[in-house]
Design an enzyme around this catalytic site. Structure first.
Site, mmCIF file in Angstrom:
data_model
loop_
_atom_site.group_PDB
_atom_site.id
_atom_site.type_symbol
_atom_site.label_atom_id
_atom_site.label_comp_id
_atom_site.label_asym_id
_atom_site.label_seq_id
_atom_site.Cartn_x
_atom_site.Cartn_y
_atom_site.Cartn_z
ATOM 1 N N GLY A 18 -0.657 28.893 3.720
ATOM 2 C CA GLY A 18 -0.680 27.582 4.354
ATOM 3 C C GLY A 18 -1.341 26.483 3.565
ATOM 4 O O GLY A 18 -1.731 25.455 4.136
ATOM 5 N N LEU A 19 -1.480 26.659 2.261
ATOM 6 C CA LEU A 19 -2.130 25.645 1.430
ATOM 7 C C LEU A 19 -1.144 24.880 0.546
ATOM 8 O O LEU A 19 -1.543 24.197 -0.392
ATOM 9 C CB LEU A 19 -3.218 26.291 0.561
ATOM 10 C CG LEU A 19 -4.389 26.917 1.311
ATOM 11 C CD1 LEU A 19 -5.428 27.441 0.324
ATOM 12 C CD2 LEU A 19 -5.035 25.922 2.272
ATOM 13 N N GLY A 20 0.145 25.001 0.840
ATOM 14 C CA GLY A 20 1.133 24.195 0.134
ATOM 15 C C GLY A 20 1.545 24.719 -1.221
ATOM 16 O O GLY A 20 1.938 23.941 -2.092
ATOM 17 N N SER A 21 1.504 26.035 -1.414
ATOM 18 C CA SER A 21 1.840 26.586 -2.733
ATOM 19 C C SER A 21 3.279 26.282 -3.136
ATOM 20 O O SER A 21 3.548 25.960 -4.303
ATOM 21 C CB SER A 21 1.605 28.103 -2.752
ATOM 22 O OG SER A 21 2.405 28.763 -1.787
ATOM 23 N N SER A 22 4.218 26.370 -2.209
ATOM 24 C CA SER A 22 5.616 26.122 -2.559
ATOM 25 C C SER A 22 5.851 24.651 -2.869
ATOM 26 O O SER A 22 6.611 24.315 -3.790
ATOM 27 C CB SER A 22 6.551 26.589 -1.438
ATOM 28 O OG SER A 22 6.306 25.880 -0.236
ATOM 29 N N ALA A 47 3.618 22.570 -4.064
ATOM 30 C CA ALA A 47 2.983 22.300 -5.354
ATOM 31 C C ALA A 47 3.880 22.770 -6.496
ATOM 32 O O ALA A 47 4.020 22.079 -7.517
ATOM 33 C CB ALA A 47 1.629 22.997 -5.429
ATOM 34 N N ASP A 53 3.455 18.728 3.338
ATOM 35 C CA ASP A 53 2.878 19.317 2.129
ATOM 36 C C ASP A 53 3.305 18.563 0.876
ATOM 37 O O ASP A 53 2.472 18.205 0.037
ATOM 38 C CB ASP A 53 3.284 20.794 2.010
ATOM 39 C CG ASP A 53 2.548 21.687 2.993
ATOM 40 O OD1 ASP A 53 1.613 21.201 3.654
ATOM 41 O OD2 ASP A 53 2.914 22.869 3.102
#
Length: 281
Positions: free
Chosen positions: A72-76, A78, A119
């Site tokens: 849930g930290l926006g890896s995709s 980013a 995101d």
């Protein structure tokens, strides 16, 4: 973000994703992803990114990232933003912020189907935003420096599971749920004002109360509760779960001088991934 309640999303600059591209005979992805599903999605994202920029699929794509995948930290988002930016730069294409964000959102749909867009907007703009589903984003900026410690409970959350659980609670307790939504809305608006003022002392309790509301409707877990309690005991100004819930990360607001001690307490409480970040004007 659900049931019309606003949310605030922040950029965390202490973690990130770096993408390097170089000409090659064919398109290839080089990353340390060991999850086959995630790798397959990343490869699909790379192909679509090349197509969107009108390029031939003859690139080597090297990815280095410190963002946990699936938490849930926006890896995709980013990855998508960094990939589009790297490919455009390598081919002399100058993208506006709006164009970069548009491409990044399109790549997000490959991973998430119908993403909110929050995101990619936060990552491309490198700014915090206030968001309500169905409405436009509003950029919010702080006038000071706010320090946060993030800690993982060790497993990713399930947004689908969390949303379904909240939906069941809303049906079973409609009057109480309506009161919770009203309070949550006020908490977020108060948090936005405190954030913009850089007022950590006022923001902290609002974060903690928001977490209590989320926990009351079943979005938290025992492991998340342990981390929230550990953060408070170590002197955090406020702490709450972040992301979709039912797993993932806890976000603790701290005085800068207390960041190391709070991080150590969270590690001691079982957190598997702990990092500190600052949000500045």
């Amino acid at each position: 973000m659900v049931h019309g309640t606003p949310a605030v999303a922040l950029p965390f600059r202490s973690i990130g994703t770096q993408v390097t591209v170089s000409p090659a005979e064919q398109l290839s992805l080089h990353t340390d992803l060991d999850d086959s599903v995630a790798r397959t999605l990343a490869e699909r994202v790379a192909h679509v990114a090349v197509e969107r920029l009108g390029l031939q699929p003859r690139w080597r794509v090297d990815v280095r990232s410190s963002i946990p995948v699936g938490f849930g930290l926006g890896s995709s988002a980013a990855f998508g933003a960094a990939l589009i930016g790297a490919l455009a730069h390598a081919n002399g294409q100058r993208l506006s912020l709006a164009q970069l964000n548009e491409h990044a959102y399109a790549l997000e749909t490959i991973v998430h189907g119908q993403p909110s867009g929050i995101d990619n907007t936060v990552i491309c703009g490198e700014s915090a935003v206030r968001f309500v589903r169905g409405a436009s984003f509003r950029t919010v900026s702080t006038t000071g420096t706010l320090t946060f410690v993030l800690a993982s409970c060790g497993y990713p959350g399930s947004t689908m599971e969390a949303v379904a659980g909240v939906g069941r609670y809303a049906v079973a307790h409609p009057t109480h749920f309506g009161a919770l939504l009203s309070e949550a809305h006020g908490l977020v608006e108060g948090a936005v004002a405190a954030f913009e003022a850089g007022d950590a002392a006022r923001l902290g309790p609002l974060l903690s109360r928001n977490h209590q509301l989320l926990a009351s409707v079943g979005v938290s877990t025992p492991e998340l509760e342990t981390l929230v309690d550990a953060a408070h005991a170590a002197g955090a100004l406020g702490a709450k779960l972040t992301g979709g819930g039912r797993g993932g990360f806890v976000l603790a607001l701290v005085d800068q001088s207390a960041a190391k001690s709070v991080a150590a307490a969270l590690t001691g409480a079982g957190a598997t991934d702990v990092f500190t970040t600052e949000v500045t004007a």
